[in-house]
Enzyme design. Structure first.
Site, PDB file in Angstrom:
ATOM      1  CG  HIS A   1       3.773  -9.499   7.511  1.00 23.79           C
ATOM      2  ND1 HIS A   1       3.091 -10.008   6.698  1.00 23.79           N
ATOM      3  CD2 HIS A   1       2.838  -8.573   8.217  1.00 23.79           C
ATOM      4  CE1 HIS A   1       2.173  -9.136   6.488  1.00 23.79           C
ATOM      5  NE2 HIS A   1       1.673  -8.346   7.165  1.00 23.79           N
TER       6      HIS A   1
ATOM      7  CG  HIS B   1      -2.502  -2.395  11.193  1.00 20.22           C
ATOM      8  ND1 HIS B   1      -1.808  -3.251   9.940  1.00 20.22           N
ATOM      9  CD2 HIS B   1      -1.939  -0.898  10.066  1.00 20.22           C
ATOM     10  CE1 HIS B   1      -2.042  -1.850   9.350  1.00 20.22           C
ATOM     11  NE2 HIS B   1      -2.004  -1.219   9.004  1.00 20.22           N
TER      12      HIS B   1
ATOM     13  CG  ASP C   1      -0.102  -6.517  10.952  1.00 22.75           C
ATOM     14  OD1 ASP C   1       0.554  -7.327  10.851  1.00 22.75           O
ATOM     15  OD2 ASP C   1      -0.954  -5.772  10.415  1.00 22.75           O
TER      16      ASP C   1
ATOM     17  CE1 TYR D   1       4.452  -4.629   8.519  1.00 18.26           C
ATOM     18  CE2 TYR D   1       3.892  -4.270  10.786  1.00 18.26           C
ATOM     19  CZ  TYR D   1       3.455  -4.481   9.562  1.00 18.26           C
ATOM     20  OH  TYR D   1       2.335  -5.280   9.705  1.00 18.26           O
TER      21      TYR D   1
ATOM     22  CG  ASP E   1      -1.999  -7.946   4.960  1.00 17.13           C
ATOM     23  OD1 ASP E   1      -2.854  -7.544   5.491  1.00 17.13           O
ATOM     24  OD2 ASP E   1      -1.106  -7.614   5.548  1.00 17.13           O
TER      25      ASP E   1
ATOM     26  CG  HIS F   1      -5.292  -6.958  11.559  1.00 19.75           C
ATOM     27  ND1 HIS F   1      -6.032  -6.245  11.290  1.00 19.75           N
ATOM     28  CD2 HIS F   1      -3.703  -7.061  11.059  1.00 19.75           C
ATOM     29  CE1 HIS F   1      -5.709  -5.364  10.230  1.00 19.75           C
ATOM     30  NE2 HIS F   1      -3.805  -5.966  10.689  1.00 19.75           N
TER      31      HIS F   1
ATOM     32  CG  HIS G   1      -0.941  -0.773   2.335  1.00 19.52           C
ATOM     33  ND1 HIS G   1       0.579   0.255   2.586  1.00 19.52           N
ATOM     34  CD2 HIS G   1      -0.681  -1.418   3.049  1.00 19.52           C
ATOM     35  CE1 HIS G   1       0.099  -1.223   4.559  1.00 19.52           C
ATOM     36  NE2 HIS G   1      -0.330  -1.347   4.644  1.00 19.52           N
TER      37      HIS G   1
ATOM     38  CD  GLU H   1      -3.479  -4.402   6.878  1.00 15.48           C
ATOM     39  OE1 GLU H   1      -2.769  -3.927   7.817  1.00 15.48           O
ATOM     40  OE2 GLU H   1      -2.792  -4.000   5.660  1.00 15.48           O
TER      41      GLU H   1
END
Ligand SMILES: Cc1cc2nc3c(=O)[nH]c(=O)nc-3n(C[C@H](O)[C@H](O)[C@H](O)COP(=O)(O)O)c2cc1C
Length: 581
Positions: free
Chosen positions: A403, A325, A344, A372, A262, A258, A202, A260
């Site tokens: 991640h 996040h 995250d 990050y 991804d 979460h 993003h 999001e």
């Protein structure tokens, strides 16, 4: 019916007696009179130091609560204070002021419940809940026709995407990585995917690719923690199948930490392949999932902050970490193995075949973790500090982020927690980031002279970044822990060069706070055109300019270059002071 009414009256009377006793025991510091959005009056108590948000939450007055978890972000907990009470309110923090700018219908009586700290002066305040923005009625959109593709042994997964997208599916290329899972501990496996091609996340640059981590826990009731990005779902399901001898029914739960995309965009396909799965998440997470996917056929187990799910030999405890996040973010702790599935937090975009911190060059992990943090989490320092405080009580031997690599070395775990604490507190290094644009090199020469001045002071370092050749990712990463920013731009059509504004606007969003600053600018006929633009952004991140901007009328003269060099030296000396060296 009569009996019921009588019972209700008795309960009410009992409640009043208990409340009176609590006040008289001094448990409450004061009371507040709140008018809710339906016109109902509430009297609630509070303890010293509570925010209005916390007091309302404790009193069960949920209509006050917004969606960001009390982190001065969503502005949905806006309240209007009675005019006569305004003088006795504590002042607003910068963050509360910022958040109020995107509240619905703010007025001079507005405050955010999560920003208003209650004390002796606030006893007896009269507060009205501000209205919420009415929901727009959306026209029903025709769903795209679904395309089905076959994965392994004739399980069919539907994708709500069209053919061209599927042709880009990385799973059309069989690789050895397709089946690779990695044992973290007995019965606990990483089953995520590696995205070697990821170069943009993003808008920020991910030069080392990335991974989407999912974890499988085998127990009497087996669990998956999170999923992966949708284009990798075929590979992901193959990996999961390899862990349960092809029988996906052996898995009972899927924890969604979460929403999001991804981490969750593979969910619809996974739920289609495994309709027996129960999604474990918070109520807020379910609401956010509903905004992204058709969840009507999914089974849910809703868990609250602090709740524990027994799996058999082991268990999972869920800890809400709002805005680390997204508002619905949680982390998951397994006390029996001392594993923190940290979502995250502590993530790094780093594609590698290695899965553990001790198998790779740890300095790369720290670099990527900083990138990050700076580009995703920097603005969220307040909720991160809260989360670190909550997690500080846990005994942790392994951190499994969503991640990058898994941390299993004690000293590395201490190091990353220390880094997060420093970053969340904006601890500064004696380092300066100089970024600029130039058309004919006058501004560039000014920047170079400022750098030469900094160099004269020992112990202070710098990076020079031309905004055309350096990505905003690197400027933001440098800005995270530097002590000072130097910004240069020629005047261009009475303004700053657009690429400089782009970098400043990015910093304004990420909020590297309280830096020292200096502006240099070359101009032809409207001296302060660029500097005024730059100043607006620097003010917004509370940067302190050490002196007036330095202006060069066209090409800088020797004396002007000397002024730049002196200013660089002055800046470096002030950097040493703020860094206590
Ligand atoms: C396309 C263009 C637009 C400009 N617009 C302005 C302007 O609006 N006001 C001004 O003071 N100077 C303007 N200038 C002059 C430059 O600011 C000046 O030449 C300056 O020295 C350029 O600095 P640089 O060498 O760092 O690019 C303009 C120059 C160009 C080429």
């Amino acid at each position: 019916m009569d009996l019921l009414i009588k019972q209700q009256k008795t309960n009410k009377a009992l409640e009043t007696i208990i409340k009176k006793q609590i006040y008289s025991l001094g448990r409450y510091f004061g009371t507040l009179n709140i008018l809710d959005r339906e016109g109902k009056k509430h009297k609630i108590g509070y303890t010293n130091g509570d925010t209005l948000y916390e007091a309302a939450k404790k009193a069960g007055l949920n209509s006050v609560l917004g969606i960001c978890g009390g982190n001065m972000s969503c502005a949905r907990c806006q309240v209007y204070i009675d005019e006569k009470d305004l003088p006795r309110l504590p002042p607003m923090s910068q963050q509360e002021q910022d958040a109020l700018t995107h509240a619905y219908k703010p007025n001079p009586r507005s405050r955010l419940a999560c920003g208003l700290v209650l004390d002796t002066n606030t006893n007896g305040l009269s507060i009205d809940l501000a209205p919420l923005k009415p929901k727009k009625i959306r026209k029903k959109i025709q769903k795209p026709k679904e395309t089905s593709i076959t994965i392994t042994d004739s399980s069919v997964v539907s994708y709500p995407f069209s053919e061209p997208f599927l042709s880009l599916n990385p799973d059309s290329l069989e690789t050895v990585e397709n089946y690779q899972t990695v044992k973290i501990k007995e019965g606990i496996h990483w089953c995520g995917v590696i995205d070697w091609d990821l170069r943009d996340f993003h808008g920020y640059r991910t030069t080392r690719g990335g991974t989407y981590n999912s974890y499988f826990i085998q127990d009497e009731e087996s669990v998956l923690i999170d999923t992966v990005k949708q284009p990798f779902v075929e590979r992901y399901l193959k990996k999961v199948k390899s862990l349960v001898n092809g029988d996906l029914k052996k898995i009972k739960y899927l924890v969604c930490q979460h929403v999001e995309m991804d981490h969750s965009s593979a969910l619809p396909s996974v739920m289609q392949a495994c309709p027996h799965l129960t999604v474990v998440c918070t109520e807020l997470c379910k609401q956010v999932l509903e905004k992204h996917y058709d969840i009507s056929q999914w089974k849910f187990k809703i868990v609250a902050d602090g709740e524990t799910l027994k799996l058999g030999k082991r268990s999972l405890t869920f800890v809400a970490t709002p805005l680390v996040h997204w508002p619905e973010s949680i982390v998951t702790y397994m006390p029996e193995e001392k594993i923190l599935f940290s979502m995250d937090a502590f993530g790094q975009h780093y594609a590698t075949t290695k899965r553990f911190d001790d198998e790779v060059d740890f300095s790369i992990v720290l670099d990527e973790m900083k990138i990050y943090y700076a580009n995703i989490l920097m603005r969220l320092s307040v909720p991160i500090k809260k989360a670190l405080k909550n997690l500080g009580t846990l005994d942790i031997s392994t951190i499994c982020p969503s991640h990058g690599v898994v941390f299993r070395q004690k000293e590395n775990i201490s190091k990353i927690i220390e880094k997060y604490t420093d970053w969340a507190n904006f601890k500064k290094k004696p380092h300066v980031i100089l970024f600029y644009d130039t058309m004919y090199k006058s501004t560039q020469r000014m920047i170079n002279e400022v750098a030469a001045g900094i160099k004269e002071v020992s112990g202070v370092t710098f990076d020079i970044m031309n905004v055309r050749t350096n990505h905003i990712t690197d400027i933001a990463t440098g800005a995270l822990d530097c002590a000072a920013l130097v910004v240069g731009s020629p005047v261009f059509q009475e303004h700053s060069m657009p690429e400089v504004i782009c970098a400043l606007s990015y910093l304004e969003a990420l909020r590297p706070l309280d830096k020292l600053a200096l502006i240099v600018s070359s101009y032809g006929w409207s001296q302060s055109g660029a500097a005024n633009d730059i100043s607006r952004y620097l003010d917004s991140i509370k940067a302190k300019q050490i002196r007036d901007p330095i202006f060069s009328f066209y090409r800088p003269t020797n004396s002007l270059l000397k002024e730049c060099r002196d200013a660089g030296k002055q800046l470096a000396l002030e950097v040493k002071k703020v860094c206590n060296i």
